[in-house]
Scaffold this motif. Structure first.
Motif, PDB file in Angstrom:
ATOM      1  N   LEU A 427      31.213  30.758  53.072  1.00  0.00           N
ATOM      2  CA  LEU A 427      31.263  31.395  51.766  1.00  0.00           C
ATOM      3  C   LEU A 427      32.646  31.213  51.155  1.00  0.00           C
ATOM      4  CD1 LEU A 427      29.548  34.875  52.404  1.00  0.00           C
ATOM      5  CD2 LEU A 427      28.662  33.076  50.923  1.00  0.00           C
ATOM      6  N   TRP A 428      32.684  30.983  49.842  1.00  0.00           N
ATOM      7  CA  TRP A 428      33.945  30.968  49.089  1.00  0.00           C
ATOM      8  C   TRP A 428      33.999  32.219  48.233  1.00  0.00           C
ATOM      9  CZ3 TRP A 428      36.894  27.537  51.127  1.00  0.00           C
ATOM     10  CH2 TRP A 428      36.462  26.240  51.416  1.00  0.00           C
ATOM     11  N   SER A 429      34.917  33.115  48.501  1.00  0.00           N
ATOM     12  CA  SER A 429      35.078  34.313  47.689  1.00  0.00           C
ATOM     13  C   SER A 429      36.194  34.113  46.677  1.00  0.00           C
ATOM     14  CB  SER A 429      35.408  35.527  48.568  1.00  0.00           C
ATOM     15  OG  SER A 429      35.752  36.642  47.769  1.00  0.00           O
ATOM     16  N   ILE A 430      35.896  34.379  45.415  1.00  0.00           N
ATOM     17  CA  ILE A 430      36.898  34.189  44.367  1.00  0.00           C
ATOM     18  C   ILE A 430      37.741  35.444  44.149  1.00  0.00           C
ATOM     19  CG2 ILE A 430      35.597  32.374  43.202  1.00  0.00           C
ATOM     20  CD1 ILE A 430      34.672  34.511  41.184  1.00  0.00           C
ATOM     21  N   GLY A 431      37.375  36.561  44.810  1.00  0.00           N
ATOM     22  CA  GLY A 431      38.195  37.751  44.628  1.00  0.00           C
ATOM     23  C   GLY A 431      37.618  38.968  45.320  1.00  0.00           C
ATOM     24  N   ASN A 432      38.491  39.927  45.598  1.00  0.00           N
ATOM     25  CA  ASN A 432      38.107  41.183  46.234  1.00  0.00           C
ATOM     26  C   ASN A 432      38.378  42.361  45.310  1.00  0.00           C
ATOM     27  OD1 ASN A 432      37.560  43.146  48.483  1.00  0.00           O
ATOM     28  ND2 ASN A 432      39.722  43.621  48.091  1.00  0.00           N
ATOM     29  N   GLU A 433      37.361  43.157  45.060  1.00  0.00           N
ATOM     30  CA  GLU A 433      37.494  44.415  44.329  1.00  0.00           C
ATOM     31  C   GLU A 433      38.290  44.279  43.036  1.00  0.00           C
ATOM     32  OE1 GLU A 433      36.871  47.640  47.918  1.00  0.00           O
ATOM     33  OE2 GLU A 433      38.903  47.326  47.154  1.00  0.00           O
ATOM     34  N   VAL A 434      38.145  43.138  42.397  1.00  0.00           N
ATOM     35  CA  VAL A 434      38.815  42.983  41.095  1.00  0.00           C
ATOM     36  C   VAL A 434      38.115  43.824  40.038  1.00  0.00           C
ATOM     37  CG1 VAL A 434      39.694  40.693  41.635  1.00  0.00           C
ATOM     38  CG2 VAL A 434      37.438  40.917  40.594  1.00  0.00           C
ATOM     39  N   ASP A 435      36.927  44.331  40.379  1.00  0.00           N
ATOM     40  CA  ASP A 435      36.159  45.161  39.451  1.00  0.00           C
ATOM     41  C   ASP A 435      36.235  46.643  39.799  1.00  0.00           C
ATOM     42  OD1 ASP A 435      34.746  44.912  41.827  1.00  0.00           O
ATOM     43  OD2 ASP A 435      32.790  45.042  40.854  1.00  0.00           O
ATOM     44  N   ALA A 492      33.549  39.970  46.241  1.00  0.00           N
ATOM     45  CA  ALA A 492      33.350  41.273  46.873  1.00  0.00           C
ATOM     46  C   ALA A 492      33.495  42.345  45.802  1.00  0.00           C
ATOM     47  CB  ALA A 492      34.350  41.482  47.997  1.00  0.00           C
ATOM     48  N   LEU A 493      32.379  42.903  45.359  1.00  0.00           N
ATOM     49  CA  LEU A 493      32.363  43.820  44.225  1.00  0.00           C
ATOM     50  C   LEU A 493      32.545  45.263  44.684  1.00  0.00           C
ATOM     51  CD1 LEU A 493      31.118  41.194  43.108  1.00  0.00           C
ATOM     52  CD2 LEU A 493      29.592  42.597  41.721  1.00  0.00           C
ATOM     53  N   ALA A 494      33.538  45.929  44.107  1.00  0.00           N
ATOM     54  CA  ALA A 494      33.761  47.348  44.400  1.00  0.00           C
ATOM     55  C   ALA A 494      32.955  48.225  43.457  1.00  0.00           C
ATOM     56  CB  ALA A 494      35.241  47.682  44.284  1.00  0.00           C
ATOM     57  N   GLY A 495      32.890  47.818  42.199  1.00  0.00           N
ATOM     58  CA  GLY A 495      32.190  48.605  41.187  1.00  0.00           C
ATOM     59  C   GLY A 495      30.956  47.884  40.705  1.00  0.00           C
ATOM     60  N   VAL A 496      29.962  47.776  41.573  1.00  0.00           N
ATOM     61  CA  VAL A 496      28.744  47.034  41.230  1.00  0.00           C
ATOM     62  C   VAL A 496      28.101  47.607  39.970  1.00  0.00           C
ATOM     63  CG1 VAL A 496      26.448  46.369  42.010  1.00  0.00           C
ATOM     64  CG2 VAL A 496      28.352  46.385  43.626  1.00  0.00           C
ATOM     65  N   VAL A 497      28.104  48.927  39.847  1.00  0.00           N
ATOM     66  CA  VAL A 497      27.459  49.543  38.681  1.00  0.00           C
ATOM     67  C   VAL A 497      28.132  49.082  37.390  1.00  0.00           C
ATOM     68  CG1 VAL A 497      26.630  51.557  39.920  1.00  0.00           C
ATOM     69  CG2 VAL A 497      28.925  51.593  38.944  1.00  0.00           C
ATOM     70  N   MET A 498      29.433  48.830  37.444  1.00  0.00           N
ATOM     71  CA  MET A 498      30.142  48.347  36.269  1.00  0.00           C
ATOM     72  C   MET A 498      29.960  46.832  36.115  1.00  0.00           C
ATOM     73  SD  MET A 498      34.169  48.875  35.203  1.00  0.00           S
ATOM     74  CE  MET A 498      34.875  47.674  36.356  1.00  0.00           C
ATOM     75  N   SER A 499      30.072  46.120  37.222  1.00  0.00           N
ATOM     76  CA  SER A 499      29.956  44.669  37.143  1.00  0.00           C
ATOM     77  C   SER A 499      28.569  44.208  36.728  1.00  0.00           C
ATOM     78  CB  SER A 499      30.336  44.040  38.492  1.00  0.00           C
ATOM     79  OG  SER A 499      31.732  44.114  38.688  1.00  0.00           O
ATOM     80  N   ASN A 500      27.550  45.027  37.008  1.00  0.00           N
ATOM     81  CA  ASN A 500      26.200  44.675  36.567  1.00  0.00           C
ATOM     82  C   ASN A 500      26.097  44.586  35.046  1.00  0.00           C
ATOM     83  OD1 ASN A 500      25.019  44.397  39.074  1.00  0.00           O
ATOM     84  ND2 ASN A 500      24.210  46.486  39.147  1.00  0.00           N
ATOM     85  N   GLN A 501      27.048  45.192  34.349  1.00  0.00           N
ATOM     86  CA  GLN A 501      27.065  45.112  32.888  1.00  0.00           C
ATOM     87  C   GLN A 501      27.784  43.863  32.397  1.00  0.00           C
ATOM     88  OE1 GLN A 501      25.280  47.649  31.458  1.00  0.00           O
ATOM     89  NE2 GLN A 501      24.965  48.189  33.618  1.00  0.00           N
ATOM     90  N   THR A 502      28.312  43.074  33.313  1.00  0.00           N
ATOM     91  CA  THR A 502      29.083  41.884  32.973  1.00  0.00           C
ATOM     92  C   THR A 502      28.409  40.634  33.528  1.00  0.00           C
ATOM     93  OG1 THR A 502      30.477  41.690  34.963  1.00  0.00           O
ATOM     94  CG2 THR A 502      31.110  43.364  33.340  1.00  0.00           C
ATOM     95  N   ALA A 503      29.046  39.491  33.318  1.00  0.00           N
ATOM     96  CA  ALA A 503      28.521  38.215  33.827  1.00  0.00           C
ATOM     97  C   ALA A 503      28.967  37.935  35.258  1.00  0.00           C
ATOM     98  CB  ALA A 503      28.977  37.069  32.916  1.00  0.00           C
ATOM     99  N   TYR A 504      29.719  38.842  35.863  1.00  0.00           N
ATOM    100  CA  TYR A 504      30.262  38.580  37.199  1.00  0.00           C
ATOM    101  C   TYR A 504      29.168  38.268  38.234  1.00  0.00           C
ATOM    102  CZ  TYR A 504      33.586  39.220  41.129  1.00  0.00           C
ATOM    103  OH  TYR A 504      34.372  39.058  42.247  1.00  0.00           O
ATOM    104  N   PRO A 505      28.135  39.122  38.393  1.00  0.00           N
ATOM    105  CA  PRO A 505      27.146  38.836  39.443  1.00  0.00           C
ATOM    106  C   PRO A 505      26.394  37.524  39.246  1.00  0.00           C
ATOM    107  CG  PRO A 505      27.003  41.123  38.730  1.00  0.00           C
ATOM    108  CD  PRO A 505      27.877  40.415  37.740  1.00  0.00           C
TER     109      PRO A 505
END
Length: 812
Positions: A427-435, A492-505
């Protein structure tokens, strides 16, 4: 693989290039003739721009060999930041005098890692700057080399020492290499692989090679690749002519491998690939690599399969330090750590939260461990850095954000180029808990929902918009895919509920959820094409059941695999002690508990603690119970048993004192409350018919009487190999005194040195730079490293009022 929708039945087929050697003799730059450049440096913890000049007098500077971390040499102080372990930073300079007479026309200097904000000079001329302290980098030094004496000078600026949420170290903390090459050679990280087909009958391997040439070659240019199996037998070969011109060239060949042996977790088979570049029939460059062949399959409904076999990823997150050693962690120390993790059932490592030393990936390839590689913990704005203790007081906001926009594209690309040829990386992770909500991004959704971790309030309209996260994620994922499409991107998403409103996932191929098991079912139903796993979580049994019992969740990464420096609590606290292993890489009680959930081999462990009123009232069943059997006579003691057997019983001095009890699926713990009586306490894990499958015994001890030592290797290489010596405090009968906390002194006689003494007590804030350290739970670990000379080494240990001990190590 363009987007998430194509990942529904996304089958990854991968052949990966591995380093030809683990250790100090081979750089990972993948070209030329590398020579280890660690010896003979000078260092000063001070700053003056004249230090870059060749004529500067450095004769009074400290002499040392790399790698080096000056922070861990500093004094622990409550006046310093808890986030980086109450240890100092600063600005330091390194200098080395050298001559070059190897006959090569071009020379390069390759740094595996410098923390951080480095500037490199040769004979006073700036070669370049690299602010990211975790990225490997290289400079062409050819234009500034001169006959006779040359001086390389490196400025390391860690004056913003509270710039990370965990301990980073300071200095040139990884290996350095001087690389000689001709006018025509392979490019840095220029050899890449992909498997066009893999079956049990045959694998077709496509090899891409990038070549650099400063002048038109005289004669026919050709590349040749030969694959050897583990016995050295040739199994495939191919060659191709290359168009002759100056500049950047490329070539590719296809190899057909009959009946390929797969790389897997139980039998990590590795081939060796020889790549040779010739001009006019004469070899001008070569690079030997190791190759692992396996397939990866990710599916939104079924999870993850390795070589077609569906499995659960049982992972841990790891930072890069090793307690007393700081950021300078030899490969032998990493091998022991990774081996101990695998022994308790771990099959995957998350590089938290940055690329780590090349040797770590080599070892994961060899040992059979999957790797989630990760680019960064911080993007364009700073996160909170705790100064007075984890999540308390007023945070600071130093960090790496100030060079994000200028460097992140190159940093991500370099991570992928450097590490793409490791069988372990999946896996390539582009970031941790940036959200992380409101740290710093925010979104109106936060007024109606929250996350499991600490939440910094509802929507903050003055904070950066969370919509920016999705745009950055798209850009970084595209960079990864531009280099490697054989593995998915993730975050690695910390705030999935917030990121679901964005294009991140949707920007990444696989979506990691940090501490968000409660969203698994809801989000699987809402986003049926999303591939989900637990990228970071607690060691609680319910977090594991949330993964185990859902086919569509392919695994989890526990925070953390080992205790680590930094992210400390209030003073006194060296670091965060969430590890399954302690600072010295010994399994902790929670490590044994995890083994009871993850191991296939039968295992049993027992720990104890007083059965006081609170314990009884709350039916406290701890996963952190130490294996101690010394209490007051008749005191009621709770004995907790971690086992993967269906039932267990308890014996004291051979007599049953705890009746056979069935495994409790809810807690994962079998327990008994019994009155203390001196002797041997044994738990027997039994099958359903009562047959003993495994057992664990703890003993009452007397007073400390002597030291007893053991060493993992009685013979080690002279090339800076490391032996681990375990020192136990024992009573007159040789029983370990688990309550022993005696001060122990180490003296080394011979061609080796003491790297450090690790007691693994997170609250011990004493001096870790000398040869005296306090035992913890009756144990101390000594790291002994050879210094380049052969001979016999004696290591002696003494403690006031106790009989001493010594051990001999043969340096070969």
């Amino acid at each position: 693989m363009k987007n998430q929708n194509k990942m529904k039945n996304f089958r990854l087929i991968l052949l990966l290039l591995l380093l030809s050697a683990v250790g100090r003799g081979m750089a990972q730059a993948s070209f030329g003739q590398p020579v280890n450049f660690d010896n003979g440096w000078r260092f000063i913890l001070a700053d003056d721009q004249s230090f870059k000049n060749a004529a500067t007098d450095d004769s009074k500077w400290r002499k040392l060999d790399l790698p080096h971390d000056w922070s861990v040499e500093g004094r622990l102080s409550p006046s310093l930041a808890s986030c980086t372990g109450y240890l100092p930073g600063g600005i330091g300079w390194y200098r080395k005098h050298f001559t070059v007479n190897d006959g090569f026309s071009h020379h390069y200097i390759y740094f595996e890692g410098v923390y951080n904000r480095s500037e490199v000079y040769l004979n006073g001329k700036l070669l370049g700057k690299r602010p990211n302290g975790f990225i490997s980098f290289m400079y062409d030094i050819t234009p500034y080399l001169q006959p006779g004496d040359n001086v390389i000078a490196v400025r390391v600026d860690h004056s913003k020492y509270a710039d990370s949420r965990w301990y980073t170290g300071s200095g040139i903390y990884r290996d350095v290499y001087l690389i000689g090459a001709g006018d025509t050679h392979f490019a840095q990280w220029g050899i890449g692989w992909k498997a066009e087909k893999i079956s049990d009958r045959e694998a077709t391997i496509h090899v891409d090679m990038a070549i650099e040439s400063t002048a038109a070659a005289k004669g026919k240019m050709e590349v040749k690749s030969t694959l050897l199996d583990a016995s050295g037998k040739e199994v495939a070969t191919a060659s191709q002519s290359v168009h002759q011109s100056a500049g950047k060239l490329s070539a590719s060949v296809n190899l057909k491998v009959a009946h390929p042996k797969r790389w897997n977790l139980d039998s990590p088979c590795l081939y060796t690939l020889k790549n040779v570049l010739t001009v006019g029939g004469k070899q001008v460059d070569s690079y030997n690599t190791r190759v692992g062949i396996r397939t990866l399959t990710f599916n939104a409904d079924n999870g993850f399969a390795l070589n077609g076999k569906w499995m659960k990823v049982k992972g841990v997150c790891l930072h890069h330090d090793a307690g007393v050693l700081g950021a300078v962690v030899p490969a032998d120390v990493w091998r022991r750590r990774l081996t101990n993790l695998k022994s308790i059932g771990v099959n995957a490592i998350r590089m938290s939260h940055n690329p780590q030393a090349p040797a770590v990936y080599d070892l994961c390839d060899e040992l059979g461990l999957l790797v989630m590689d990760e680019a960064s913990d911080e993007w364009e704005f700073p996160k909170r850095k705790w100064i007075e203790g984890w999540n308390v007081g007023t945070p600071g906001f130093e960090g790496s954000y100030d060079f994000f926009n200028e460097w992140i594209d190159r940093d991500v690309a370099d991570m992928v180029k450097r590490d793409r040829n490791h069988a372990s990386v999946f896996l390539w992770s582009i970031g941790n808990e940036v959200d992380y909500p409101n740290d710093p991004y925010s979104h109106p959704i936060l007024d109606s929902v929250s996350i499991k971790q600490q939440n910094f309030g509802g929507y903050n309209p003055k904070a950066p918009s969370a919509m920016r996260i999705g745009e950055i994620a798209k850009r970084l994922s595209a960079i990864v895919r531009g280099i490697d499409t054989s593995r998915p991107t993730t975050g690695a998403l910390a705030g999935v509920v917030m990121s679901n409103q964005t294009a991140y996932p949707t920007a990444v191929d696989v979506v990691g959820y940090n501490y968000t098991e409660s969203r698994f079912d809801l989000d699987h139903a809402t986003y049926p094409k999303r591939i989900i796993y637990s990228s970071e979580t607690t060691p609680d049994i319910n977090a594991w059941y949330a993964v185990r019992d859902r086919k569509f969740i392919f695994g989890q990464f526990i925070w953390t695999g080992t205790d680590y420096l930094g992210e400390s609590g209030r003073w006194p606290s060296r670091g965060l002690n969430t590890g399954l292993l302690d600072f010295g890489s010994f399994p902790k009680p929670r490590g044994y508990f995890r083994a009871s959930l993850w191991c296939d081999k039968p295992m049993t462990y027992i720990g104890t603690y007083p059965a006081n009123d609170w314990v009884i009232k709350h039916n406290d069943l701890s996963i952190d119970a130490w294996d101690i059997w010394n209490y007051d006579d008749s005191e009621m003691i709770r004995v907790v048993c971690y086992t993967n057997s269906p039932q267990a019983r308890l014996l004291l001095n051979g007599k049953e004192v705890g009746a056979m009890k069935a495994y409790d699926k809810k807690s994962g713990i079998i327990s008994w409350d019994i009155p203390y009586s001196q002797g041997e306490l044994t738990a027997q894990g039994c099958d359903k018919d009562g047959k003993v499958m495994s057992e664990y015994t703890i003993k009452s001890s007397g007073r400390p009487y002597a030291l007893k030592v053991s060493v993992d290797k009685n013979e080690i290489s002279k090339d800076r190999a490391v032996a681990h010596i375990i020192i136990n405090v024992v009573d007159e009968n040789g029983t370990i005194v688990k309550l022993g906390d005696n001060d122990i002194t180490c003296v080394v006689d011979g061609q080796a040195k003491l790297l450090g003494l690790e007691g693994s007590d997170n609250t011990d804030m004493g001096d870790y730079t000398d040869n005296v350290q306090r035992a913890y739970h009756g144990r101390l670990l000594a790291y002994i490293q050879s210094n380049g000379q052969a001979g016999m080494v004696k290591v002696k240990f003494t403690s006031p009022l106790l009989k001493g001990a010594e051990v001999s190590i043969n340096i070969k």
